[in-house]
Design a protein around this motif. Sequence first.
Motif, mmCIF file in Angstrom:
data_model
loop_
_atom_site.group_PDB
_atom_site.id
_atom_site.type_symbol
_atom_site.label_atom_id
_atom_site.label_comp_id
_atom_site.label_asym_id
_atom_site.label_seq_id
_atom_site.Cartn_x
_atom_site.Cartn_y
_atom_site.Cartn_z
ATOM 1 N N GLN A 72 0.832 -1.209 0.000
ATOM 2 C CA GLN A 72 0.000 0.000 0.000
ATOM 3 C C GLN A 72 0.865 1.256 0.000
ATOM 4 N N LEU A 73 1.978 1.206 0.706
ATOM 5 C CA LEU A 73 2.867 2.362 0.772
ATOM 6 C C LEU A 73 3.464 2.724 -0.582
ATOM 7 N N ILE A 74 3.607 1.725 -1.462
ATOM 8 C CA ILE A 74 4.146 2.033 -2.791
ATOM 9 C C ILE A 74 3.030 2.144 -3.841
ATOM 10 N N GLY A 75 1.772 2.132 -3.376
ATOM 11 C CA GLY A 75 0.653 2.374 -4.281
ATOM 12 C C GLY A 75 0.076 1.153 -4.977
ATOM 13 N N THR A 76 0.398 -0.042 -4.500
ATOM 14 C CA THR A 76 -0.136 -1.260 -5.099
ATOM 15 C C THR A 76 -1.286 -1.790 -4.255
ATOM 16 N N LYS A 77 -2.446 -1.945 -4.871
ATOM 17 C CA LYS A 77 -3.597 -2.524 -4.186
ATOM 18 C C LYS A 77 -3.442 -4.037 -4.194
ATOM 19 N N THR A 78 -3.882 -4.672 -3.119
ATOM 20 C CA THR A 78 -3.729 -6.113 -3.016
ATOM 21 C C THR A 78 -5.062 -6.798 -2.768
ATOM 22 N N MET A 79 -5.090 -8.069 -3.127
ATOM 23 C CA MET A 79 -6.245 -8.921 -2.877
ATOM 24 C C MET A 79 -5.704 -10.313 -2.608
ATOM 25 N N ILE A 80 -6.367 -11.027 -1.709
ATOM 26 C CA ILE A 80 -5.990 -12.404 -1.425
ATOM 27 C C ILE A 80 -7.101 -13.307 -1.939
ATOM 28 N N THR A 81 -6.715 -14.287 -2.739
ATOM 29 C CA THR A 81 -7.689 -15.239 -3.255
ATOM 30 C C THR A 81 -7.271 -16.655 -2.861
ATOM 31 N N THR A 103 -10.587 -9.869 0.019
ATOM 32 C CA THR A 103 -10.432 -11.292 -0.255
ATOM 33 C C THR A 103 -11.542 -11.770 -1.183
ATOM 34 N N ARG A 104 -11.233 -12.797 -1.945
ATOM 35 C CA ARG A 104 -12.221 -13.480 -2.787
ATOM 36 C C ARG A 104 -11.930 -14.969 -2.712
ATOM 37 N N ALA A 105 -12.970 -15.777 -2.896
ATOM 38 C CA ALA A 105 -12.839 -17.227 -2.743
ATOM 39 C C ALA A 105 -11.902 -17.844 -3.772
ATOM 40 N N THR A 106 -11.945 -17.353 -5.005
ATOM 41 C CA THR A 106 -11.132 -17.939 -6.070
ATOM 42 C C THR A 106 -10.408 -16.852 -6.839
ATOM 43 N N LEU A 107 -9.373 -17.257 -7.550
ATOM 44 C CA LEU A 107 -8.646 -16.327 -8.409
ATOM 45 C C LEU A 107 -9.579 -15.754 -9.473
ATOM 46 N N GLU A 108 -10.443 -16.591 -10.010
ATOM 47 C CA GLU A 108 -11.398 -16.138 -11.022
ATOM 48 C C GLU A 108 -12.281 -15.015 -10.483
ATOM 49 N N LYS A 109 -12.787 -15.162 -9.256
ATOM 50 C CA LYS A 109 -13.626 -14.117 -8.643
ATOM 51 C C LYS A 109 -12.811 -12.845 -8.407
ATOM 52 N N GLY A 110 -11.553 -13.013 -8.024
ATOM 53 C CA GLY A 110 -10.687 -11.854 -7.821
ATOM 54 C C GLY A 110 -10.444 -11.095 -9.109
ATOM 55 N N LEU A 111 -10.222 -11.822 -10.189
ATOM 56 C CA LEU A 111 -10.022 -11.181 -11.490
ATOM 57 C C LEU A 111 -11.284 -10.449 -11.940
ATOM 58 N N GLU A 112 -12.437 -11.064 -11.719
ATOM 59 C CA GLU A 112 -13.700 -10.400 -12.054
ATOM 60 C C GLU A 112 -13.858 -9.109 -11.267
ATOM 61 N N GLU A 113 -13.447 -9.137 -10.011
ATOM 62 C CA GLU A 113 -13.562 -7.972 -9.131
ATOM 63 C C GLU A 113 -12.810 -6.750 -9.682
ATOM 64 N N ILE A 114 -11.667 -6.995 -10.319
ATOM 65 C CA ILE A 114 -10.884 -5.862 -10.825
ATOM 66 C C ILE A 114 -11.126 -5.590 -12.302
ATOM 67 N N GLY A 115 -12.114 -6.271 -12.881
ATOM 68 C CA GLY A 115 -12.520 -5.905 -14.230
ATOM 69 C C GLY A 115 -12.209 -6.878 -15.339
ATOM 70 N N PHE A 116 -11.620 -8.028 -15.029
ATOM 71 C CA PHE A 116 -11.411 -9.038 -16.063
ATOM 72 C C PHE A 116 -12.726 -9.766 -16.300
ATOM 73 N N SER A 117 -12.979 -10.145 -17.532
ATOM 74 C CA SER A 117 -14.156 -10.960 -17.821
ATOM 75 C C SER A 117 -13.821 -11.933 -18.938
ATOM 76 N N LYS A 118 -14.550 -13.027 -18.985
ATOM 77 C CA LYS A 118 -14.322 -14.019 -20.027
ATOM 78 C C LYS A 118 -14.909 -13.531 -21.339
ATOM 79 N N LEU A 119 -14.187 -13.762 -22.424
ATOM 80 C CA LEU A 119 -14.708 -13.458 -23.743
ATOM 81 C C LEU A 119 -15.711 -14.518 -24.174
#
Length: 132
Positions: A72-81, A103-119
């Motif tokens: 956080q001190l260097i400006g990086t947001k974190t999430m634990i999946t 936190t999110r249950a899975t990596l997939e949910k974490g990616l969705e949280e920050i704006g990734f989506s499946k094509l």
Amino acid sequence: ELSVPIVPLSEGIAVMPIVGQIDTHRSQLIMETALEKSAQLQLSYLIFDISGVLIVDTMVADNIFQIVKALQLIGTKTMITGIRPEIAQTVVDLGVDFGTIKTRATLEKGLEEIGFSKLSENPQRKKDKWRY
């Protein structure tokens, strides 16, 4: 088992998959790698995927907090999946408060949280593509 790779996904976003046991030496390596690579890659988000971690004790939980604070001190947001049910129960039993860490249950949910989506979500495809 001791490696701590950072996998860039797109500009400013990476995942650090953590597998195996975390001891004092390894947590220091995780901290150094996370800080160095986050600065080098100019990461906005770093996702720690701990689905491969079998045991979380108070030392591990404290180390995770320290890593998140430093990032956080260097400006990086974190999430634990990847927090498995038995890990969640242990963390609660230890009285550890993860309330300030996303936190999110899975990596997939974490990616969705920050704006990734499946094509494509076609189950016939062997490999879905992601976009950001």
